[in-house]
Write an enzyme that holds these catalytic residues in place. Structure first.
Site, PDB file in Angstrom:
ATOM      1  N   ASP A   8      30.160  24.302  -7.477  1.00  0.00           N
ATOM      2  CA  ASP A   8      29.071  24.592  -6.566  1.00  0.00           C
ATOM      3  C   ASP A   8      29.566  24.212  -5.172  1.00  0.00           C
ATOM      4  O   ASP A   8      29.698  23.028  -4.858  1.00  0.00           O
ATOM      5  CB  ASP A   8      27.816  23.796  -6.945  1.00  0.00           C
ATOM      6  CG  ASP A   8      26.635  24.120  -6.039  1.00  0.00           C
ATOM      7  OD1 ASP A   8      26.866  24.546  -4.885  1.00  0.00           O
ATOM      8  OD2 ASP A   8      25.484  23.933  -6.472  1.00  0.00           O
ATOM      9  N   ARG A  30      21.287  11.892   6.687  1.00  0.00           N
ATOM     10  CA  ARG A  30      22.435  12.812   6.755  1.00  0.00           C
ATOM     11  C   ARG A  30      22.562  13.324   8.184  1.00  0.00           C
ATOM     12  O   ARG A  30      21.596  13.835   8.759  1.00  0.00           O
ATOM     13  CB  ARG A  30      22.247  13.999   5.808  1.00  0.00           C
ATOM     14  CG  ARG A  30      22.310  13.613   4.351  1.00  0.00           C
ATOM     15  CD  ARG A  30      22.443  14.836   3.467  1.00  0.00           C
ATOM     16  NE  ARG A  30      21.445  15.859   3.756  1.00  0.00           N
ATOM     17  CZ  ARG A  30      21.348  16.996   3.089  1.00  0.00           C
ATOM     18  NH1 ARG A  30      22.214  17.280   2.122  1.00  0.00           N
ATOM     19  NH2 ARG A  30      20.414  17.864   3.392  1.00  0.00           N
ATOM     20  N   PHE A  34      23.122  17.944  -6.968  1.00  0.00           N
ATOM     21  CA  PHE A  34      21.855  18.493  -6.491  1.00  0.00           C
ATOM     22  C   PHE A  34      21.073  18.936  -7.739  1.00  0.00           C
ATOM     23  O   PHE A  34      21.610  19.638  -8.593  1.00  0.00           O
ATOM     24  CB  PHE A  34      22.146  19.675  -5.560  1.00  0.00           C
ATOM     25  CG  PHE A  34      20.940  20.137  -4.801  1.00  0.00           C
ATOM     26  CD1 PHE A  34      20.430  19.366  -3.775  1.00  0.00           C
ATOM     27  CD2 PHE A  34      20.328  21.335  -5.104  1.00  0.00           C
ATOM     28  CE1 PHE A  34      19.315  19.787  -3.065  1.00  0.00           C
ATOM     29  CE2 PHE A  34      19.215  21.766  -4.398  1.00  0.00           C
ATOM     30  CZ  PHE A  34      18.702  20.988  -3.377  1.00  0.00           C
ATOM     31  N   TYR A  76      23.021  29.754   3.877  1.00  0.00           N
ATOM     32  CA  TYR A  76      22.126  29.293   4.952  1.00  0.00           C
ATOM     33  C   TYR A  76      22.509  27.925   5.488  1.00  0.00           C
ATOM     34  O   TYR A  76      21.860  27.429   6.392  1.00  0.00           O
ATOM     35  CB  TYR A  76      20.666  29.303   4.490  1.00  0.00           C
ATOM     36  CG  TYR A  76      20.389  28.591   3.183  1.00  0.00           C
ATOM     37  CD1 TYR A  76      20.276  27.214   3.128  1.00  0.00           C
ATOM     38  CD2 TYR A  76      20.246  29.315   1.999  1.00  0.00           C
ATOM     39  CE1 TYR A  76      20.027  26.570   1.936  1.00  0.00           C
ATOM     40  CE2 TYR A  76      19.997  28.683   0.795  1.00  0.00           C
ATOM     41  CZ  TYR A  76      19.886  27.308   0.765  1.00  0.00           C
ATOM     42  OH  TYR A  76      19.655  26.677  -0.428  1.00  0.00           O
ATOM     43  N   LYS A  77      23.550  27.309   4.919  1.00  0.00           N
ATOM     44  CA  LYS A  77      23.995  26.016   5.438  1.00  0.00           C
ATOM     45  C   LYS A  77      25.084  26.280   6.486  1.00  0.00           C
ATOM     46  O   LYS A  77      24.795  26.780   7.554  1.00  0.00           O
ATOM     47  CB  LYS A  77      24.445  25.135   4.276  1.00  0.00           C
ATOM     48  CG  LYS A  77      23.252  24.758   3.379  1.00  0.00           C
ATOM     49  CD  LYS A  77      23.623  24.049   2.103  1.00  0.00           C
ATOM     50  CE  LYS A  77      22.360  23.740   1.303  1.00  0.00           C
ATOM     51  NZ  LYS A  77      22.628  23.426  -0.094  1.00  0.00           N
TER      52      LYS A  77
HETATM   53  C1  LIG Z   1      21.630  23.786  -1.083  1.00  0.00           C
HETATM   54  C2  LIG Z   1      22.129  23.666  -2.466  1.00  0.00           C
HETATM   55  C3  LIG Z   1      21.628  24.489  -3.473  1.00  0.00           C
HETATM   56  C4  LIG Z   1      20.488  25.434  -3.162  1.00  0.00           C
HETATM   57  O1  LIG Z   1      20.220  26.367  -4.112  1.00  0.00           O
HETATM   58  P1  LIG Z   1      19.219  27.562  -3.747  1.00  0.00           P
HETATM   59  O2  LIG Z   1      19.160  28.357  -4.966  1.00  0.00           O
HETATM   60  O3  LIG Z   1      19.781  28.264  -2.562  1.00  0.00           O
HETATM   61  O4  LIG Z   1      17.907  26.965  -3.369  1.00  0.00           O
HETATM   62  C5  LIG Z   1      22.168  24.382  -4.752  1.00  0.00           C
HETATM   63  N1  LIG Z   1      23.153  23.489  -5.012  1.00  0.00           N
HETATM   64  C6  LIG Z   1      23.632  22.663  -4.047  1.00  0.00           C
HETATM   65  C7  LIG Z   1      24.722  21.689  -4.370  1.00  0.00           C
HETATM   66  C8  LIG Z   1      23.132  22.724  -2.762  1.00  0.00           C
HETATM   67  O5  LIG Z   1      23.603  21.915  -1.821  1.00  0.00           O
END
Ligand SMILES: *Cc1c(COP(=O)(O)O)cnc(C)c1O
Length: 440
Positions: free
Chosen positions: A225, A401, A144, A250-251
């Site tokens: 992560d 997805r 990401f 939030y996921k």
């Molecule tokens: C959703 C996600 C993020 C999101 O980061 P935020 O700081 O909450 O916006 C970061 N890394 C991964 C791999 C994600 O899936």
């Protein structure tokens, strides 16, 4: 005769036997087929209850909420860290909620770069519990993007060229990263192996224990992560001896849009000064002495920055009540069954000549909580699905997805989603849409 190898009746029969089916009524869903819980989990009555409690405490007690709240706000980040610890297999003081995932990557990568011997101005090795020397960070090209933005910025702030110090493991098939490729990237110059627990696009799940061992064998730290797995996949960070990890709430943790994130720091590093110190990570006992020098809390709590954002933390408490009741092992078991069913039905479609393919590994141990359904026209197919109330998301270039989250999705719905994949193509419904721009 149906082209599917499993009938809707067979799928519905599994719902009748499902011990988790009763949890669905605890959620408010915008659609009967909400398949996007890996991006934004829906609200539950439990999350709403704890949020409302904190709002009431704010109204009725205001400043006294810090000490007199039902869960005093002053210790709320540590309290929720304790509650999250079992989900990542850690000791309570190794977990805290804080910041956003991106900020947590900044502070943790920064902190550990400050302690690996080759970084300019590094803390001397004999004064540091960090036993790593190289200052290359190994990540991968399917990450990401925010992770790379943060890592690169941390290099720049230390006068290190990100192009030289961020080493990306390449993917052979554009979907997954092979263990051998990661091994090949590990050299003596590596200080940190930073990997996702699950890839956000394909849903490939990594072997955290094996990667941690690999990093340690090369004198490097292992950081993860875990945004795409906490709440869906049980973790054992302590037993695997992981050095540090971050994730969002939030996921799969269903704590609401932009909810406060979580982090884990192995206890051997407690007492280090974070790269982004703030008063909320100062030793609790002396925080209100308001000294001008920072003294880190002797726990993961040190990596907090500013005041705990109560309103983006409170829903997590109720959500964890619900998750505790359901049990993470039952959640994982049903999740695997749902994603397996979905992958089977998509394979049926491709066997029948549809242009769909499954981009997620088949093996249970290598599959996170969602299925990447590939299609050359994925963008427009996703829009057509949404119009039919099947809420999915599109990730370029060709991935739809689909996340059948086990607390509120059943087997019959998975069948219906597959049947919509068929119907959209049969009816040419996607052809009415233009390619999307921006957020999908
Ligand atoms: C959703 C996600 C993020 C999101 O980061 P935020 O700081 O909450 O916006 C970061 N890394 C991964 C791999 C994600 O899936």
């Amino acid at each position: 005769m149906s082209l599917f190898s499993v009938s809707r009746e067979e799928a519905a029969a599994r719902d009748a036997d499902d011990p988790l089916s009763e949890f669905r009524e605890r959620f408010d869903l915008p659609s009967d087929r909400y398949m996007d819980g890996n991006s934004l989990g829906p609200i539950s009555t439990d999350a709403e209850r704890t949020l409302e409690r904190v709002v009431d405490e704010w109204r009725e007690r205001a400043i006294e909420g810090w000490t007199e709240g039902e869960q005093p706000w002053w210790h709320y980040a540590e309290y929720l860290g304790d509650r999250l610890a079992p989900y990542v297999g850690a000791d309570p003081e190794e977990v805290v909620i804080a910041n956003s995932t991106t900020v947590n990557i900044h502070t943790l990568i920064g902190t550990f770069l400050d302690h690996v011997a080759d970084t300019p101005g590094a803390v001397p090795a004999d004064e540091s519990p960090v036993d790593a020397s190289g200052n290359v960070v190994v990540a991968n090209e399917l990450d990401f993007p925010t992770d790379h933005y943060a890592i690169r910025a941390q290099f720049r702030q230390r006068g290190l060229d990100p192009d030289e110090h961020l080493r990306l493991v390449e993917s052979r098939d554009g979907r997954t990263i092979e263990q051998e490729a990661i091994e090949a990237a590990m050299d003596d110059d590596v200080g940190i192996l930073f990997m996702p627990t699950a890839l956000y696009r394909s849903g490939q799940l990594f072997d955290v224990e094996a990667l941690t061992e690999l990093a340690h064998d090369h004198g490097a730290l292992a950081g993860f992560d875990a945004a795409h797995s906490v709440g869906a996949v049980p973790h054992e960070f302590g037993a695997a001896d992981v050095d540090f990890a971050v994730w969002c709430s939030y996921k799969y943790l269903n704590a609401g849009p932009g909810a406060i994130a979580g982090l884990y720091v192995n206890e051997r590093y407690h007492g280090l000064t974070p790269a982004l110190p703030g008063w909320w990570g100062n030793e609790k006992e002396s925080q209100f002495d308001l000294e001008l020098t920072y003294t880190p809390e002797q726990s993961a709590g040190a990596w907090q920055v500013g005041t705990v954002p109560m309103l983006s933390a409170a829903p997590l408490e109720g959500s964890l009540d619900l998750l505790d009741e359901a049990g993470i092992d039952r959640i994982r078991k049903k999740s695997l069954e749902l994603t397996d069913l979905l992958a089977t039905l998509v394979e049926d479609l491709s066997a029948a000549g549809y242009d769909y393919a499954v981009g997620t590994p088949e093996d249970d141990d290598r599959r996170g909580g969602h299925v990447a359904v590939e299609h050359p026209d994925a963008d427009r197919v996703s829009q057509a699905l949404r119009e039919r109330g099947v809420v999915v998301d599109y990730r370029p270039p060709n991935v739809i997805r689909i996340c059948p989250a086990p607390l509120y999705v059943g087997f019959a719905e998975v069948f219906d989603v597959a049947d919509h994949l068929r119907a959209v193509i049969d009816e040419g419904a996607h052809q009415e849409f233009a390619e999307s721009e921006g957020v999908s």
